[in-house]
Structures are given as structure tokens and as C-alpha cells.
Design a protein around this motif. Sequence first.
Motif, PDB file in Angstrom:
ATOM      1  N   VAL A   1       0.844  -1.211   0.000  1.00 63.17           N
ATOM      2  CA  VAL A   1       0.000   0.000   0.000  1.00 63.17           C
ATOM      3  C   VAL A   1       0.872   1.251   0.000  1.00 63.17           C
ATOM      4  O   VAL A   1       0.641   2.195  -0.771  1.00 63.17           O
ATOM      5  CB  VAL A   1      -0.969  -0.012   1.214  1.00 63.17           C
ATOM      6  N   ALA A   2       1.897   1.255   0.877  1.00 60.11           N
ATOM      7  CA  ALA A   2       2.766   2.439   0.986  1.00 60.11           C
ATOM      8  C   ALA A   2       3.572   2.648  -0.294  1.00 60.11           C
ATOM      9  O   ALA A   2       3.688   3.780  -0.796  1.00 60.11           O
ATOM     10  CB  ALA A   2       3.706   2.271   2.181  1.00 60.11           C
ATOM     11  N   GLY A   3       4.115   1.554  -0.859  1.00 59.67           N
ATOM     12  CA  GLY A   3       4.888   1.639  -2.108  1.00 59.67           C
ATOM     13  C   GLY A   3       4.022   2.111  -3.264  1.00 59.67           C
ATOM     14  O   GLY A   3       4.438   2.966  -4.067  1.00 59.67           O
ATOM     15  N   GLN A   4       2.810   1.583  -3.332  1.00 61.70           N
ATOM     16  CA  GLN A   4       1.876   1.964  -4.401  1.00 61.70           C
ATOM     17  C   GLN A   4       1.537   3.453  -4.304  1.00 61.70           C
ATOM     18  O   GLN A   4       1.469   4.146  -5.308  1.00 61.70           O
ATOM     19  CB  GLN A   4       0.605   1.113  -4.275  1.00 61.70           C
ATOM     20  N   LYS A   5       1.347   3.929  -3.055  1.00 58.31           N
ATOM     21  CA  LYS A   5       0.994   5.344  -2.864  1.00 58.31           C
ATOM     22  C   LYS A   5       2.131   6.253  -3.324  1.00 58.31           C
ATOM     23  O   LYS A   5       1.899   7.279  -3.970  1.00 58.31           O
ATOM     24  CB  LYS A   5       0.664   5.581  -1.382  1.00 58.31           C
ATOM     25  N   CYS A   6       3.350   5.853  -3.004  1.00 57.82           N
ATOM     26  CA  CYS A   6       4.519   6.641  -3.468  1.00 57.82           C
ATOM     27  C   CYS A   6       4.532   6.728  -4.992  1.00 57.82           C
ATOM     28  O   CYS A   6       4.759   7.799  -5.564  1.00 57.82           O
ATOM     29  CB  CYS A   6       5.808   5.985  -2.992  1.00 57.82           C
ATOM     30  N   LEU A   7       4.291   5.593  -5.642  1.00 58.69           N
ATOM     31  CA  LEU A   7       4.295   5.566  -7.113  1.00 58.69           C
ATOM     32  C   LEU A   7       3.185   6.434  -7.683  1.00 58.69           C
ATOM     33  O   LEU A   7       3.407   7.237  -8.597  1.00 58.69           O
ATOM     34  CB  LEU A   7       4.121   4.119  -7.607  1.00 58.69           C
ATOM     35  N   GLU A   8       1.985   6.270  -7.141  1.00 57.19           N
ATOM     36  CA  GLU A   8       0.821   6.998  -7.680  1.00 57.19           C
ATOM     37  C   GLU A   8       0.921   8.497  -7.438  1.00 57.19           C
ATOM     38  O   GLU A   8       0.386   9.291  -8.212  1.00 57.19           O
ATOM     39  CB  GLU A   8      -0.469   6.435  -7.067  1.00 57.19           C
ATOM     40  N   ASP A   9       1.601   8.883  -6.333  1.00 52.37           N
ATOM     41  CA  ASP A   9       1.728  10.317  -6.033  1.00 52.37           C
ATOM     42  C   ASP A   9       2.934  10.944  -6.727  1.00 52.37           C
ATOM     43  O   ASP A   9       3.237  12.115  -6.531  1.00 52.37           O
ATOM     44  CB  ASP A   9       1.834  10.522  -4.512  1.00 52.37           C
ATOM     45  N   GLY A  10       3.653  10.117  -7.519  1.00 53.49           N
ATOM     46  CA  GLY A  10       4.749  10.659  -8.332  1.00 53.49           C
ATOM     47  C   GLY A  10       6.084  10.693  -7.621  1.00 53.49           C
ATOM     48  O   GLY A  10       6.959  11.481  -7.978  1.00 53.49           O
ATOM     49  N   TYR A  11       6.240   9.847  -6.595  1.00 55.61           N
ATOM     50  CA  TYR A  11       7.498   9.867  -5.845  1.00 55.61           C
ATOM     51  C   TYR A  11       8.267   8.558  -6.030  1.00 55.61           C
ATOM     52  O   TYR A  11       8.718   7.925  -5.076  1.00 55.61           O
ATOM     53  CB  TYR A  11       7.226  10.200  -4.365  1.00 55.61           C
ATOM     54  N   ALA A  12       8.436   8.239  -7.308  1.00 56.61           N
ATOM     55  CA  ALA A  12       9.185   7.028  -7.657  1.00 56.61           C
ATOM     56  C   ALA A  12      10.649   7.166  -7.273  1.00 56.61           C
ATOM     57  O   ALA A  12      11.303   6.174  -6.915  1.00 56.61           O
ATOM     58  CB  ALA A  12       9.056   6.759  -9.154  1.00 56.61           C
ATOM     59  N   ALA A  13      11.194   8.394  -7.315  1.00 58.29           N
ATOM     60  CA  ALA A  13      12.613   8.608  -6.992  1.00 58.29           C
ATOM     61  C   ALA A  13      12.908   8.167  -5.560  1.00 58.29           C
ATOM     62  O   ALA A  13      13.909   7.490  -5.291  1.00 58.29           O
ATOM     63  CB  ALA A  13      12.978  10.076  -7.191  1.00 58.29           C
ATOM     64  N   GLN A  14      11.998   8.564  -4.617  1.00 59.46           N
ATOM     65  CA  GLN A  14      12.179   8.177  -3.207  1.00 59.46           C
ATOM     66  C   GLN A  14      12.068   6.660  -3.035  1.00 59.46           C
ATOM     67  O   GLN A  14      12.828   6.050  -2.277  1.00 59.46           O
ATOM     68  CB  GLN A  14      11.126   8.871  -2.315  1.00 59.46           C
ATOM     69  N   LEU A  15      11.123   6.065  -3.767  1.00 55.01           N
ATOM     70  CA  LEU A  15      10.942   4.609  -3.691  1.00 55.01           C
ATOM     71  C   LEU A  15      12.191   3.899  -4.216  1.00 55.01           C
ATOM     72  O   LEU A  15      12.635   2.896  -3.656  1.00 55.01           O
ATOM     73  CB  LEU A  15       9.699   4.190  -4.488  1.00 55.01           C
ATOM     74  N   LEU A  16      12.765   4.445  -5.300  1.00 53.78           N
ATOM     75  CA  LEU A  16      13.977   3.853  -5.882  1.00 53.78           C
ATOM     76  C   LEU A  16      15.130   3.871  -4.869  1.00 53.78           C
ATOM     77  O   LEU A  16      15.865   2.895  -4.732  1.00 53.78           O
ATOM     78  CB  LEU A  16      14.360   4.621  -7.157  1.00 53.78           C
TER      79      LEU A  16
END
Length: 605
Positions: free
Chosen positions: A40-55
Motif C-alpha cells: 500500500v505504501a509503495g503503491q501510494k509513493c508511485l501513484e503520487d509521483g514519488y518514484a525517486a524516493q521509492l527507488l
Amino acid sequence: MPEEHSQTVMAVDELQAIIQRCQILEEADFKGEDFNLFQVAGQKCLEDGYAAQLLEVIQNEKNKVIIKNMGWNLISPLVRCIFMYKQEDDKREHCLRILDQLAQLCNPKELFLGLLEQIEQTSGEQVCQTVMLLLQPLQTVLLKLQNKKAYSVGLSLAMIMNQLTPLPVPYTKQQIQEDKLGLCQCCNAVVDFAKPFVNEVVKNMEKSSEYNDMELKEELIKFCMQSLKYPLLAAQLEHLEGIEEHPFRHFAIEITDILWNVGELIPLVFVHRKGKSPHWENQEFADIERKNSADSLACLSYLMFVQHFGVECFPVVFSPSYLLLCNMTHIEVLLKRTEESVLSKGLDLFESCLLRMEDNSLLHHYLELRGFINVPQDLVKIMTLCPMEHMRKKSLNILQLFIDKFDTEGKYTLFRCLLKTSNHAGVEGYIIKNIKDQIHLALTDYDNIWFTGHHLISLLDLALSLPEGAETDLLQNSDRIMASLNLLRYLVIKDCESDNQTGVWTTLGKIEQNFLKPLRVGLNMSKAHYEAEIKNKKENRKEAHSSNTVCSVTVSGEKMPAMTTGMQLQVLHSALFTFDLIESVLARVEELIEVKTKAAMDENS
């Protein structure tokens, strides 16, 4: 603090919180709740446009164990986001790097299932894009798998091909160049995906002549067979001007190369792999499997013998008649189909096999084999029923080529068969003309027992007859009747009663009884009927005071579209003209018979 920023901080904070919680746990202590929170948390990061932080989180060495176990859960939202962003968007690039990292770090078995599930769920216009996106990570994961590798490779290839199969195959030059759905590009990407596994099989075969691990090899053969049926069977494979690198030709070459490399190209061309198919309890499944295999093998033969893909590997020891024999089953499979792309492959394959042969070289024994009787009958169906004129013409040319290749007994047997089975006056007329040509050769070039004497008399019984006697529809059968009359006229002129090489004078009484007399009666009846019809139409037109009255007319038992009286009269006059033509040739034949008979009687007296 703006609301948007606080939401972002929240999404990243949530992810960091779950990461920190899991960092202190042993791998075995991860719970289902942890997996859900991470997803859920990873998906939210992706959907909110914060793929850089997830990476960054994924690349952090401390999180290696967490990503290994939980990362595969991000595949679905990751794919969604990749398609959401434009090509040049940095966020898309971050997502692609995450996908690459997941392929390196995740548990191969879990990620394999996650990737397959994503391919299975895609549909419509996104199929090719999704497959091409996931091929590289899927290949990376499969190369890592230790257990059930062959099964997993086979499952991947089957899943991909099943998803591609519903897509329409680009056929015209413009469609191939546009490649609207990306199918051309995707098919070639799938072949590249399979190459490391092909190399593995080849390496193992080189190590040991008794290579026993057949599973991976079998899975690759299944993939090739599926590719031959789709897209190659439906694809346009001729050279197209303006297309330097024809994608389907390239794909076809790659597929034949795989089969050659794993040592199956020649066996597949010549052996129908009996016993290789799975055993199905359900007969319907068994029939589907057999049909799919037949389509694939037919396409493979087309690739080798028409397009010459893989022909350099082909042993040059087989006679042209043996090659025709091997291909007859494949030709029959292709000619039974109605799609232009498949039908044209059948005609091309048949023509290619026949052109390798000398005229008169095919032995009559071949006609004892089912395919050698079925295929000319299939050609007749194409000649008479196919809506495409170029296909009808090509079928006729190939039928003549087929006739030319047989020895005289073969021609004789084939003519008998086609006269009995074609049920089409035009085809019967064509065969009767061929009979006349063979008789001419027999009388002028060499001694030939099949088109003279008692064998010919038997054939003339079929050729010089009316299907329903005097009741025969003369208009519908005019092509056959004219060919029969021309044949009889030729025989009477060419063969003297004293020589009687053809035997026509011996059987003349039977010909008169079965053909000439009923034809004369039928002509008189038909002319009287049509003349009465013309008279009626003219009288009706006078009564109606108009030539534009619309009504219907029946010709040869078929009701024609509504026509004006003037148009109907034109059709009726045309029919009368045909009857006059038949009658003039009939009169000439009767006159010749009378003259020749009288001359013979005078000689004998």
C-alpha cells in the motif's frame, strides 16, 4: 505546509515506517500484514509521483531482505505508472529503474509469478506494450531459477503467445509499416527473449550426444509450433517493396533457426511427430491439439519449400515426387481454409512442389493415396466457390500443372475421378478438353493404351453423356456439352472407321443413345420453352404499355434479381443464342457421322 506536500511526506513516511519496522525483523518473522502495508505504501509513493524516493529505498543495501521478499508486490502499480507517464518523463525513467532493480533483488519464484500475472491480466491495445516491457525482467528471473526452469520457460512463452493470439495480424504493406498494436515488434522481442534458453539447450547437446534433459527443448519446440500457427500462418511473408527488414520474415527465419539449432527442423518437416502430443482424456482437446499441430507443420513446410528459410540445412537426396508426397498432407490442410493468407500459402506450396517435377514423371500409384485425390477436389472447390478471382485463376493453373505431371495412366485415372466428383459443368468441360488433348497425343505422338481402345471407351461413357438425359438443364451444363460435342467432332474427323484406334466407332450406337438423341430432344424442349417465354414477355409488355415493368425471372433453377421486362428479354435471347450454338455443333457432328458411315459402307460394298 501545502496539502499536496503533506500527502507526499505522509506516503514516504508510511513507507519508511514499515521499512524501519521490518529491518529489525528476521526474514522468517515477516507477517502478511507487513506485506500488505509495504504494498500500500509503495503503491501510494508511485501513484503520487514519488518514484525517486521509492527507488532510493529499494537501492538501500539495508533493505535488501525486505525487497527480496516483498518487492514483487509492486509490479502491478509499477506497470500502471510506467504507462501513465510520457516517454521522456523522469518519473517514467525512475519506474523503469525500479523494475530493473526488482528483477535483480526479488525472490525469483515470487517475482516470476507476479510478472506472469501482470501479462495474463493485460488485454487489448496494451498487450504488446506490457509484454515488451516485462520480457527483460522475466528473462532475468527465469535465468536465476533452479527448479522447474523448463516448466517456467514453457509457461512464460505459452502465456505470452496466448495473449498475443487474439490480436489481428498486420497483412498489407501499410499495416506492417504502421504496426499499430506493436505485434511485429513484439514477436521479434519474444524470440530474443527465448535465445538464452535455446543456447542452453544447444550447449547441453554439444556436451553430450545423449542429451537427456528434453524438457526445455520440448518447451522451445512448443513455442515454435505455436508461433508457426500464429502469427506466421496468417502473415504476409512475401518480399514487400519499401520494407527493408520485413518483421514477419525476420521472425520466421528466427523460428526456423531455433528448430534447426535444437535439431528438430528436418524431423518436423518429414515426420509428423507421432506420440509427441500429450494424451488427452477429452477427445475435443485431442482434436484441437491435432489441428493446431497440422496447421503449424503446414506453415513450416511453406517456409522451407516456398520461402526457402532453412533450406541450406536441407539434405539434397529426396526426389521431387517424394517431396510432393511429404507435402500433400500440408497442402490439403492449407487448401481447406478460406482466409486468403492461408489459402495462398497452400497454393504456393503445391505449385512449388509441382514445378520441381518433370512432366509425365509422377506415377499413377500416387493416386491410391488419399491426399492425391482430395487435393485436386479442393482445387476444384476453390476454382468454383472462392470469391477472389486471382485465387480461382491460380487454382486452375495449378490443377493443369498437376495433370501435366502424371504419367498417362495417372492422367486417365484423375480425369475419371474429376468427372465423377466435380459437379460443375465448367470444370467437367475443362477436363473433357484435356481428354481431347491426350487423345490427340495418343494418335499422333506415341502408342498409348489409356487414351485409345477399350480404356478410352470407358472414359467416353463418362464424357459423352447428359447428367439427367433429355431433362438436363442445357443452359447450366452448356460448358460441358460444348466440350463433349467438340471432343466427339474431333474423334469422328480424326479417327477413320476402318482404323477405329480410339474405339469411337465401336461405341457410336451407345453415344447416340446416351448423348446425341437426348441432347436433340432437350434442345427442342428448351428452345420451345424459351421462345414461349419470350412471346409471353412481349405480350405482357404491350399490355403494360411500358418496358420498365419490374418482375422476376428464373434461369437454371435460380431466381434472378428483379429486372425490367426489357432486361429479362435480353437474358432469354442470350439463352436462345447458347442453344443455337449447341445445335449448330450438334448438327455438324451428326452430319460428319452420317458422311463417314456412308463412306465406310460404300467402301465395303
